[in-house]
Write a protein that holds these residues in place. Structure first.
Motif, PDB file in Angstrom:
ATOM      1  N   CYS A  13      14.358  30.289   3.141  1.00  0.00           N
ATOM      2  CA  CYS A  13      15.206  29.344   3.867  1.00  0.00           C
ATOM      3  C   CYS A  13      14.877  27.889   3.523  1.00  0.00           C
ATOM      4  O   CYS A  13      15.549  26.982   4.009  1.00  0.00           O
ATOM      5  N   CYS A  14      13.865  27.669   2.700  1.00  0.00           N
ATOM      6  CA  CYS A  14      13.528  26.305   2.274  1.00  0.00           C
ATOM      7  C   CYS A  14      14.258  25.947   0.984  1.00  0.00           C
ATOM      8  O   CYS A  14      14.072  24.861   0.432  1.00  0.00           O
ATOM      9  N   CYS A  46      13.616  22.375  -0.825  1.00  0.00           N
ATOM     10  CA  CYS A  46      13.164  21.288   0.042  1.00  0.00           C
ATOM     11  C   CYS A  46      11.941  20.620  -0.587  1.00  0.00           C
ATOM     12  O   CYS A  46      11.047  21.301  -1.100  1.00  0.00           O
ATOM     13  N   ASN A  48       9.601  19.326   0.851  1.00  0.00           N
ATOM     14  CA  ASN A  48       8.391  19.602   1.644  1.00  0.00           C
ATOM     15  C   ASN A  48       7.838  21.005   1.399  1.00  0.00           C
ATOM     16  O   ASN A  48       6.827  21.381   1.980  1.00  0.00           O
ATOM     17  N   CYS A  66      14.957  23.621  11.172  1.00  0.00           N
ATOM     18  CA  CYS A  66      14.098  24.591  10.475  1.00  0.00           C
ATOM     19  C   CYS A  66      13.471  25.575  11.452  1.00  0.00           C
ATOM     20  O   CYS A  66      12.735  26.464  11.042  1.00  0.00           O
TER      21      CYS A  66
END
Ligand code: SF4
Ligand code: SF4
Length: 120
Positions: A13-14, A46, A48, A66
């Motif tokens: 999901c990132c 992402c 991050n 998130c």
């Protein structure tokens, strides 16, 4: 019954590439949309997300969108707490399939960890 949990070293999901998430504007407010777009790296992941550890570098400060939490899901997707488990499982499976494939090790690990038995 399968019980949702986030499986470590997944990170599907990132992968934020907006090209695969055409409905973003339906569940993110303008500030969140701006934040979301600012986090997307050139590779679609992402910024991050740490690819070596496969973890979020800002986990405790990660944005609201998130978080798989009842109030967030109710607000963003109008999902009530009774449906959260099934909805979250489906979201993860879709995301894992899109990023790693439906027969990937990540999918296998996710399904095994949550106790999911695929319907034939
Ligand atoms: S896709 Fe699901 S299991 Fe994978 S990192 Fe995201 S929340 Fe966790
Ligand atoms: S902020 Fe963290 S949890 Fe959210 S998409 Fe980025 S790496 Fe994933």
């Amino acid at each position: 019954m399968a019980i949702w949990q986030c499986v470590k070293q997944c990170g599907a999901c990132c992968h934020l590439d907006p090209k695969y998430r055409p409905d973003l504007h339906e569940y993110l407010n303008p500030d969140e949309l701006e934040l979301y777009f600012s986090m997307v790296g050139a590779d679609g992941w992402c910024m991050n997300y740490d690819h070596d550890t496969r973890e979020c570098r800002i986990y405790s400060d990660r944005p609201r969108f998130c978080r798989v939490e009842p109030d967030v899901f109710e607000d963003m997707y109008s999902i009530n707490s009774e449906d959260l488990n099934d909805f979250a499982i489906e979201c993860c499976q879709q995301q894992i399939e899109g990023v790693y494939g439906d027969r990937s090790l990540e999918m296998l690990r996710f399904n095994q960890t949550i106790g999911y038995i695929a319907k034939l």
